[in-house]
Motif scaffolding. Structure first.
Motif, PDB file in Angstrom:
ATOM      1  N   ASP A 186       0.858  -1.175   0.000  1.00 16.45           N
ATOM      2  CA  ASP A 186       0.000   0.000   0.000  1.00 16.45           C
ATOM      3  C   ASP A 186       0.898   1.230   0.000  1.00 16.45           C
ATOM      4  O   ASP A 186       1.730   1.395   0.899  1.00 16.45           O
ATOM      5  N   GLY A 187       0.749   2.055  -1.032  1.00 18.05           N
ATOM      6  CA  GLY A 187       1.599   3.235  -1.146  1.00 18.05           C
ATOM      7  C   GLY A 187       1.294   4.004  -2.412  1.00 18.05           C
ATOM      8  O   GLY A 187       0.162   4.472  -2.610  1.00 18.05           O
ATOM      9  N   PHE A 188       2.297   4.106  -3.300  1.00 19.95           N
ATOM     10  CA  PHE A 188       2.172   4.898  -4.520  1.00 19.95           C
ATOM     11  C   PHE A 188       2.863   4.165  -5.674  1.00 19.95           C
ATOM     12  O   PHE A 188       3.733   3.331  -5.464  1.00 19.95           O
ATOM     13  N   TRP A 189       2.480   4.519  -6.915  1.00 20.36           N
ATOM     14  CA  TRP A 189       3.252   4.073  -8.066  1.00 20.36           C
ATOM     15  C   TRP A 189       4.684   4.540  -7.864  1.00 20.36           C
ATOM     16  O   TRP A 189       4.921   5.711  -7.529  1.00 20.36           O
ATOM     17  N   LYS A 190       5.652   3.675  -8.096  1.00 20.17           N
ATOM     18  CA  LYS A 190       7.031   3.993  -7.744  1.00 20.17           C
ATOM     19  C   LYS A 190       7.692   4.980  -8.711  1.00 20.17           C
ATOM     20  O   LYS A 190       8.595   5.714  -8.332  1.00 20.17           O
ATOM     21  N   SER A 191       7.275   4.970  -9.960  1.00 24.81           N
ATOM     22  CA  SER A 191       7.702   5.975 -10.935  1.00 24.81           C
ATOM     23  C   SER A 191       6.478   6.791 -11.323  1.00 24.81           C
ATOM     24  O   SER A 191       5.342   6.331 -11.136  1.00 24.81           O
ATOM     25  N   PRO A 192       6.662   8.000 -11.834  1.00 24.77           N
ATOM     26  CA  PRO A 192       5.500   8.824 -12.192  1.00 24.77           C
ATOM     27  C   PRO A 192       4.516   8.060 -13.068  1.00 24.77           C
ATOM     28  O   PRO A 192       4.889   7.464 -14.072  1.00 24.77           O
ATOM     29  N   ALA A 193       3.229   8.065 -12.664  1.00 23.80           N
ATOM     30  CA  ALA A 193       2.179   7.347 -13.380  1.00 23.80           C
ATOM     31  C   ALA A 193       0.953   8.224 -13.572  1.00 23.80           C
ATOM     32  O   ALA A 193      -0.159   7.737 -13.755  1.00 23.80           O
ATOM     33  N   GLY A 194       1.162   9.522 -13.504  1.00 27.81           N
ATOM     34  CA  GLY A 194       0.070  10.455 -13.690  1.00 27.81           C
ATOM     35  C   GLY A 194       0.611  11.838 -13.984  1.00 27.81           C
ATOM     36  O   GLY A 194       1.817  12.076 -13.977  1.00 27.81           O
ATOM     37  N   VAL A 195      -0.293  12.758 -14.261  1.00 34.94           N
ATOM     38  CA  VAL A 195       0.105  14.135 -14.536  1.00 34.94           C
ATOM     39  C   VAL A 195      -0.941  15.070 -13.941  1.00 34.94           C
ATOM     40  O   VAL A 195      -2.147  14.780 -13.956  1.00 34.94           O
ATOM     41  N   ASP A 196      -0.484  16.166 -13.370  1.00 30.47           N
ATOM     42  CA  ASP A 196      -1.388  17.191 -12.853  1.00 30.47           C
ATOM     43  C   ASP A 196      -1.809  18.071 -14.020  1.00 30.47           C
ATOM     44  O   ASP A 196      -0.967  18.765 -14.609  1.00 30.47           O
ATOM     45  N   PRO A 197      -3.099  18.069 -14.409  1.00 34.79           N
ATOM     46  CA  PRO A 197      -3.508  18.843 -15.589  1.00 34.79           C
ATOM     47  C   PRO A 197      -3.348  20.347 -15.423  1.00 34.79           C
ATOM     48  O   PRO A 197      -3.292  21.075 -16.421  1.00 34.79           O
ATOM     49  N   LEU A 198      -3.241  20.826 -14.172  1.00 37.47           N
ATOM     50  CA  LEU A 198      -3.109  22.261 -13.947  1.00 37.47           C
ATOM     51  C   LEU A 198      -1.666  22.728 -14.090  1.00 37.47           C
ATOM     52  O   LEU A 198      -1.397  23.777 -14.690  1.00 37.47           O
ATOM     53  N   THR A 199      -0.733  21.957 -13.519  1.00 31.25           N
ATOM     54  CA  THR A 199       0.680  22.368 -13.550  1.00 31.25           C
ATOM     55  C   THR A 199       1.486  21.665 -14.627  1.00 31.25           C
ATOM     56  O   THR A 199       2.566  22.128 -15.002  1.00 31.25           O
ATOM     57  N   GLY A 200       0.991  20.529 -15.100  1.00 29.48           N
ATOM     58  CA  GLY A 200       1.756  19.736 -16.061  1.00 29.48           C
ATOM     59  C   GLY A 200       2.824  18.885 -15.411  1.00 29.48           C
ATOM     60  O   GLY A 200       3.563  18.165 -16.102  1.00 29.48           O
ATOM     61  N   ASN A 201       2.938  18.933 -14.071  1.00 27.08           N
ATOM     62  CA  ASN A 201       3.939  18.135 -13.369  1.00 27.08           C
ATOM     63  C   ASN A 201       3.533  16.670 -13.306  1.00 27.08           C
ATOM     64  O   ASN A 201       2.342  16.330 -13.214  1.00 27.08           O
ATOM     65  N   ALA A 202       4.539  15.801 -13.337  1.00 30.74           N
ATOM     66  CA  ALA A 202       4.287  14.369 -13.177  1.00 30.74           C
ATOM     67  C   ALA A 202       3.893  14.084 -11.731  1.00 30.74           C
ATOM     68  O   ALA A 202       4.320  14.780 -10.797  1.00 30.74           O
ATOM     69  N   THR A 203       3.075  13.056 -11.525  1.00 33.63           N
ATOM     70  CA  THR A 203       2.589  12.712 -10.187  1.00 33.63           C
ATOM     71  C   THR A 203       2.779  11.228  -9.908  1.00 33.63           C
ATOM     72  O   THR A 203       3.001  10.421 -10.820  1.00 33.63           O
ATOM     73  N   PHE A 204       2.677  10.884  -8.626  1.00 30.37           N
ATOM     74  CA  PHE A 204       2.771   9.502  -8.164  1.00 30.37           C
ATOM     75  C   PHE A 204       1.429   9.130  -7.531  1.00 30.37           C
ATOM     76  O   PHE A 204       1.240   9.297  -6.322  1.00 30.37           O
ATOM     77  N   PRO A 205       0.475   8.641  -8.307  1.00 29.07           N
ATOM     78  CA  PRO A 205      -0.845   8.324  -7.757  1.00 29.07           C
ATOM     79  C   PRO A 205      -0.775   7.193  -6.730  1.00 29.07           C
ATOM     80  O   PRO A 205       0.165   6.403  -6.695  1.00 29.07           O
ATOM     81  N   ARG A 206      -1.808   7.125  -5.892  1.00 30.27           N
ATOM     82  CA  ARG A 206      -1.917   6.072  -4.892  1.00 30.27           C
ATOM     83  C   ARG A 206      -2.036   4.702  -5.557  1.00 30.27           C
ATOM     84  O   ARG A 206      -2.670   4.550  -6.601  1.00 30.27           O
ATOM     85  N   LEU A 207      -1.415   3.705  -4.911  1.00 38.16           N
ATOM     86  CA  LEU A 207      -1.408   2.349  -5.467  1.00 38.16           C
ATOM     87  C   LEU A 207      -1.486   1.327  -4.344  1.00 38.16           C
ATOM     88  O   LEU A 207      -0.825   1.464  -3.309  1.00 38.16           O
ATOM     89  N   SER A 208      -2.295   0.294  -4.543  1.00 36.00           N
ATOM     90  CA  SER A 208      -2.291  -0.897  -3.700  1.00 36.00           C
ATOM     91  C   SER A 208      -2.014  -2.086  -4.606  1.00 36.00           C
ATOM     92  O   SER A 208      -2.462  -2.115  -5.761  1.00 36.00           O
ATOM     93  N   ALA A 209      -1.266  -3.051  -4.119  1.00 36.88           N
ATOM     94  CA  ALA A 209      -0.909  -4.215  -4.942  1.00 36.88           C
ATOM     95  C   ALA A 209      -1.003  -5.487  -4.110  1.00 36.88           C
ATOM     96  O   ALA A 209      -0.717  -5.488  -2.913  1.00 36.88           O
ATOM     97  N   TYR A 210      -1.413  -6.572  -4.778  1.00 37.25           N
ATOM     98  CA  TYR A 210      -1.567  -7.868  -4.125  1.00 37.25           C
ATOM     99  C   TYR A 210      -1.019  -8.933  -5.069  1.00 37.25           C
ATOM    100  O   TYR A 210      -1.218  -8.848  -6.286  1.00 37.25           O
TER     101      TYR A 210
END
Length: 470
Positions: free
Chosen positions: A282-306
């Motif tokens: 339980d945490g975040f995608w380890k490399s950028p897996a999203g983008v903030d549409p307002l700033t254009g910055n890459a993001t690390f969205p929340r992630l759970s894995a099993y």
């Protein structure tokens, strides 16, 4: 040997060391127990000075007053240089021009033990050699390990502090291993040990006749040392083209202690010679897996894995299977084009000695996007959609010759769906117990620059290294 001399000359030259310093969104996956050393490389046990030969040279009746370190110390000094094999308009022609001093120290304190390992690095291509960033590994100093190990109970071990963590079964393909990786080191041709980046965490291991349990808590998110364009060019969806030093990725990294934290767990046991394990994260995608549409910055969205894995003997070799489900918590329906969709991942592998000191390993890997219909419906007009299923096959051939002092290795990865590939040949010669030389290459090919491996084609490189262990 002319190539070796030339690359070493580049590495040691004043131009390389003082050049204006010179990183894909995380490689899909390398493999599990990745001969990646669970504790990461170090030097051999130091040899006794000439003449000692294990017997005392101190005259009878006299004391040995020679100073001794209060801890065990090992390490190595290495120089490594590399060149790109083709022109990359967004990066320098040299891929590596560095020398490092790696050292490891261990100290036993009663029932506990301390471990410390670090690198002093002179990188001729670094943009800022004077600034140290322990998160990205940039700068002249990189702290690899600094931890305390103790056992509060007879069946419980605790490791607290900076440490290298790894689990899973793949070879350069990671499914349930969601600990940080250094993809720049992997692509540029540093030692394989540097594919693993350190974690600042607390690891608790409990052992019982029924099963064993590992729990890792990271109080602040540890991201991959991902490709951002400063050393390795990549495909930029926003620009619709390859990019590098002209468009270095700016990322919003979760960084609040105790809030942006991570949990990872593994429950495993041996069943009739097979290691069976289940995993959770339980945490975040380890490399950028999203983008903030307002700033254009890459993001690390929340992630759970099993996930789960199985490894054990089959025929004359060792087989492994591993699967995992990545739940993208900020895009559960798959209809947000700014966040990576959930995924199902699956791996099958087999390794066998096919001749004397000759080993062959093969793998099949599947990465399947979930919510694919919603993903297609949310794509902007004109955007090119990737395949729902990404199939990958890998092969590794390892041959030891000259009384096992020479190690030949060839690793290949090919995706029939993306129609791209990676080839990693290398040869290492251990001259003696202290000196070793190595040469290798990282070659990427692809039908187009939008695919996972194809985007790195201009980063194809060859490298050489010289190492002295102590």
């Amino acid at each position: 040997m002319p190539a070796l001399a030339a690359l070493l000359a580049i590495t040691l030259s004043p131009v390389a060391l003082h050049a204006e310093p010179a990183l894909p969104a995380g490689l899909s996956a390398p493999t599990g127990e990745l001969a990646l050393p669970p504790g990461l490389a170090g030097g051999e046990e130091p040899l006794l000075p000439a003449g000692l030969g294990g017997t005392s040279e101190i005259p009878e009746g006299e004391d040995d007053t020679r100073p001794a370190l209060p801890f065990g110390l090992t390490g190595f000094w290495e120089v490594r240089g590399g060149l790109r094999l083709q022109d990359d308009p967004y990066e320098r022609d040299a891929s590596l021009a560095e020398t490092r001093l790696h050292f490891e120290a261990d100290k036993t304190l009663g029932e506990a033990s301390l471990r410390f390992s670090a690198d002093l690095l002179l990188d001729g291509l670094a943009d800022d050699r004077g600034t140290v960033d322990l998160e990205t590994g940039n700068g002249f100093f990189d702290l690899r390990e600094a931890n305390l190990v103790f056992s509060p109970l007879s069946n419980v071990d605790v490791k607290a502090g900076r440490q290298i963590l790894t689990w899973g079964t793949g070879d350069f393909i990671f499914i349930n291993d969601l600990f940080p990786k250094d993809w720049n080191s992997f692509i540029l041709g540093r030692d394989d040990a540097y594919l693993k980046a350190p974690s600042d965490a607390i690891k608790l291991s409990a052992f019982s006749p029924l099963a064993n349990l590992d729990v890792v808590y990271t109080p602040r998110f540890d991201a991959d040392r991902f490709i951002d364009g400063s050393r390795v060019s990549y495909f930029s969806p926003g620009l619709g083209r390859l990019a590098g030093r002209d468009a270095i990725i700016s990322a919003d990294r979760p960084s609040d202690w105790g809030v942006d934290d991570e949990w990872a767990a593994r429950l495993y046991r041996n069943v009739s010679g097979y290691e069976v394990a289940v995993y959770g994260y339980d945490g975040f995608w380890k490399s950028p897996a999203g983008v903030d549409p307002l700033t254009g910055n890459a993001t690390f969205p929340r992630l759970s894995a099993y996930g789960a894995s199985l490894r054990g003997p089959l025929g004359r070799g060792i087989a492994n299977a591993e699967l995992g489900y990545y739940a993208s918590r900020e895009d559960p329906d798959g209809d947000d084009p700014n966040v990576r969709n959930s995924e199902f991942r699956f791996l099958l592998g087999y390794e066998q000695e096919i001749g004397r000191d000759l080993t062959l390993g093969v793998q099949y890997y599947l990465e399947q996007m979930q919510g694919y219909g919603a993903f297609l419906g949310a794509l902007p007009a004109g955007a090119i959609a990737p395949e729902r299923n990404r199939h990958v096959v890998t092969g590794r051939l390892t041959w030891l010759t000259n009384a096992q002092t020479v190690r030949w290795s060839l690793f290949g990865m090919y995706s029939p769906t993306d129609r791209d590939a990676m080839i990693r040949p290398s040869v290492r010669y251990d001259v003696n117990d202290r000196w070793a030389v190595e040469a290798g290459a990282n070659i990427f090919v692809g039908k187009n620059s939008m695919t996972f491996l194809g985007q790195f084609e201009n980063n194809s490189n060859a490298y050489v290294s010289l190492r002295y262990g102590f």
